[in-house]
Write a protein that holds these residues in place. Structure first.
Motif, short mmCIF file in Angstrom:
data_model
loop_
_atom_site.label_atom_id
_atom_site.label_comp_id
_atom_site.label_asym_id
_atom_site.label_seq_id
_atom_site.Cartn_x
_atom_site.Cartn_y
_atom_site.Cartn_z
N GLN A 61 48.94 34.63 44.80
CA GLN A 61 47.76 34.63 43.93
C GLN A 61 46.65 35.47 44.55
O GLN A 61 46.45 35.46 45.76
CB GLN A 61 47.28 33.18 43.74
N VAL A 62 45.94 36.21 43.72
CA VAL A 62 44.85 37.05 44.21
C VAL A 62 43.81 36.18 44.88
O VAL A 62 43.35 35.18 44.32
CB VAL A 62 44.20 37.85 43.05
N ASN A 63 43.45 36.54 46.10
CA ASN A 63 42.48 35.76 46.86
C ASN A 63 41.06 36.13 46.43
O ASN A 63 40.62 37.26 46.61
CB ASN A 63 42.67 36.04 48.36
N GLU A 70 39.23 38.99 48.04
CA GLU A 70 39.61 39.97 47.02
C GLU A 70 40.86 40.75 47.44
O GLU A 70 40.93 41.97 47.33
CB GLU A 70 38.45 40.92 46.73
N ASP A 71 41.84 40.01 47.92
CA ASP A 71 43.08 40.61 48.41
C ASP A 71 44.15 40.50 47.32
O ASP A 71 44.48 39.41 46.86
CB ASP A 71 43.54 39.88 49.67
N GLU A 72 44.69 41.63 46.91
CA GLU A 72 45.70 41.67 45.86
C GLU A 72 47.10 41.95 46.40
O GLU A 72 47.98 42.40 45.68
CB GLU A 72 45.33 42.71 44.81
N SER A 73 47.32 41.68 47.67
CA SER A 73 48.63 41.95 48.29
C SER A 73 49.73 41.14 47.63
O SER A 73 49.54 39.96 47.29
CB SER A 73 48.58 41.61 49.78
N GLU A 74 50.88 41.77 47.47
CA GLU A 74 52.06 41.09 46.96
C GLU A 74 52.98 40.75 48.13
O GLU A 74 52.80 41.22 49.26
CB GLU A 74 52.78 41.97 45.94
N ASN A 76 41.98 47.41 52.99
CA ASN A 76 41.71 46.68 51.73
C ASN A 76 42.54 45.41 51.61
O ASN A 76 42.53 44.76 50.56
CB ASN A 76 41.98 47.59 50.53
N SER A 77 43.25 45.05 52.65
CA SER A 77 44.09 43.85 52.61
C SER A 77 43.75 42.95 53.81
O SER A 77 44.16 43.22 54.93
CB SER A 77 45.57 44.22 52.65
#
Length: 558
Positions: A207-209, A213-217, A451-452
């Motif tokens: 889930q996006v944090n 604001e971390d969108e890592s998969e 960005n992660s």
């Protein structure tokens, strides 16, 4: 760890036919088949064969039956500076050998054995040179009492594995929330729940944090194919739902109570999963019981310490930074947790002065939902109860009292401390060799991960994992994960500050510095002379893998 070329398995499997062919062309066979062999000649040949057989047995007995007996002599590389390096002892040779093997097979194994699937730390250094007795004791590592990784599943578990790992009708989808290590815990539990429900596991959705604001998969952080391969004897893992199940009913079940047992999980979800074909679970954080049957506890360890390997780019950079620290000698990894969000959530004062505390207080008032537990306690009560991170001054006094030399190099794991360099100023004054990943890495090395927050946390995890000593200032998921991971992979030293007991002594001006140091050392005597920590009831097996996942006897993992 350095990677090497792909090396094929040196052990050749011979079929009965090929074995017969080898025998048929051997010199001994031709001697026996000779029609003119005299009795005395025959006795000579027979004696030769018997002697040769005993020689072979003796040679086999010479080699150790397990790698417990292997002792490697390793030469420490020369550092760039003229300072001599501490050496490391042969007691860690098993882990060193595993590190070499893991480096060879890191990304070229189709059927990884558990021994080569784990992330193996660099060898520890053993303090030598001009050290005081306190300093020598500070760097000393636990001997482990002979305990090593040992994941021996029961016959019943293995009998069910063929059917469960081939399941193609029931699929479990799990949505994991939080930061890197919080998500990691949920992924581990997801595998266990899939095993309980005899379902295939879809690669977990991260889930996006919202905070970072971390969108890592999953595939950004972990090696997906390695994850699948390592667990294929336990649970079938697929990258996505098959087309036959895409239209299945997919309501998310996230109202889940704590302390879930396997019996409750099967009673609540098995029938529904069999009917719908798909079950989507969310809100799993710390919901699964810590006390599971032995096989499921071992599965937890297998996921945590073997299957969840970081993705190749993260692993390469993390190992590179760890080697840069390691080459200069022993180092301490500190997980201080001095970030702004931690101060907001803990309800504590920063120790940086009124202007900084005012900022935190205003954020906390505007977002009261972030304050974690015990809302009715003021900041002093929280601190004395051990609910606050140690600030820079407190950590400096703590390290000095334990015997850490001023020359010790400190790796600071975590995000940017609130207050920047000022937040670490009092620690740096006592321990000037203070390093963060931003200082250790080249700009172009770190830029792909900026960005992660999860990737940056993973890099910190790897460097801390390889450290000689790890000290978590304020517990948390990363602290617990590293505590267990380091114990599992060689009983690496971990010192957890006993904040609740020691902090009152920080406030007592009547205690001399010498007396203060004696008190702090006495309170942490077990950490300074550590032995393997056995798991107590309701303690997480990931933080305390002994005794469920480690043993003195048996085949072990290595």
């Amino acid at each position: 760890m350095a990677r090497g070329r792909t090396i094929k398995n040196p052990f050749i499997s011979l079929t009965p036919r090929s074995l017969c062919q080898l025998i048929s062309v051997s010199p001994l066979t031709s001697l026996f088949s000779s029609k003119k062999t005299s009795p005395s000649h025959f006795i000579f040949i027979l004696s030769f064969v018997v002697s040769f057989t005993f020689l072979g047995i003796s040679i086999l007995r010479f080699f150790p039956s397990s790698q417990d007996s292997i002792h490697c002599s390793i030469v420490s590389p020369s550092p760039p500076s003229s300072q001599s390096l501490p050496t490391f002892s042969s007691s860690h040779s098993q882990i060193i050998l595993a590190a070499l093997l893991a480096g060879i097979n890191s990304y070229n194994e189709n059927e990884p054995r558990l021994g080569s699937s784990a992330m193996v730390p660099l060898p520890v250094h053993v303090g030598s040179g001009n050290l005081s007795e306190e300093e020598r004791e500070f760097w000393q590592q636990p001997h482990g009492n002979g305990y090593r990784p040992c994941l021996e599943f029961s016959i019943g578990y293995r009998k069910k594995s063929a059917r469960i790992s081939g399941e193609k009708n029931r699929f479990l989808v799990v949505v994991a929330a939080g930061g890197l290590n919080q998500q990691r815990n949920q992924i581990i539990d997801a595998v266990v729940i899939a095993r309980i429900l005899e379902a295939s596991l879809v690669v977990p959705i991260l889930q996006v944090n919202l905070i970072w604001e971390d969108e890592s998969e999953f595939s950004d952080l972990y090696d997906v194919e390695h994850f699948k391969r390592t667990l294929r004897a336990d649970v079938r893992v697929v990258s996505s739902l098959p087309s036959t199940h895409l239209m299945a009913k997919q309501t998310i079940a996230n109202q889940i109570p704590y302390n879930l047992s396997p019996l409750w999980i099967r009673a609540r979800f098995f029938k529904r999963l069999s009917q719908d074909g798909v079950l989507v679970l969310g809100g799993l954080d710390s919901k699964l019981s810590k006390n599971l049957p032995p096989d499921l506890q071992k599965l937890r360890c297998k996921v945590a310490f073997h299957a969840l390997r970081f993705s190749r780019p993260i692993l390469q950079l993390g190992n590179q930074l760890a080697r840069r620290m390691w080459i200069e000698g022993p180092y301490i990894a500190l997980h201080l947790r001095l970030e702004k969000d931690v101060w907001v959530r803990t309800g504590c004062l920063t120790g940086l002065g009124p202007e900084y505390d005012k900022i935190i207080t205003e954020i906390r008032k505007s977002q009261p939902q972030y304050l974690t537990g015990r809302v009715n306690m003021n900041h002093t009560q929280r601190r004395l109860s051990g609910l606050c991170p140690l600030n820079a001054l407190e950590m400096a006094r703590f390290l000095k009292s334990l015997g850490a030399p001023r020359s010790a190099r400190l790796y600071i794991a975590g995000g940017e401390p609130f207050g920047g360099t000022r937040a670490l100023q009092q620690l740096a004054a006592e321990f000037p060799h203070l390093v963060r990943k931003e200082m250790l890495a080249h700009e172009e090395e770190l830029s792909p991960f900026l960005n992660s927050s999860s990737a940056l946390s993973a890099i910190d995890y790897i460097v801390s994992f390889n450290s000689d000593i790890f000290i978590p200032s304020h517990g948390g998921n990363m602290g617990r994960a590293l505590l267990g991971h380091r114990a599992y992979m060689g009983h690496r030293k971990c010192i957890r500050p006993n904040k609740r007991t020691m902090l009152p002594f920080f406030e007592d001006p009547s205690i001399s510095e010498e007396e203060f140091r004696k008190i702090i050392r006495a309170l942490h005597n077990k950490s300074l002379k550590p032995e393997p920590s056995k798991k107590e009831r309701a303690k997480d097996v990931i933080a305390f893998p002994l005794p469920e996942c480690m043993c003195r006897h048996g085949t072990g993992v290595y």
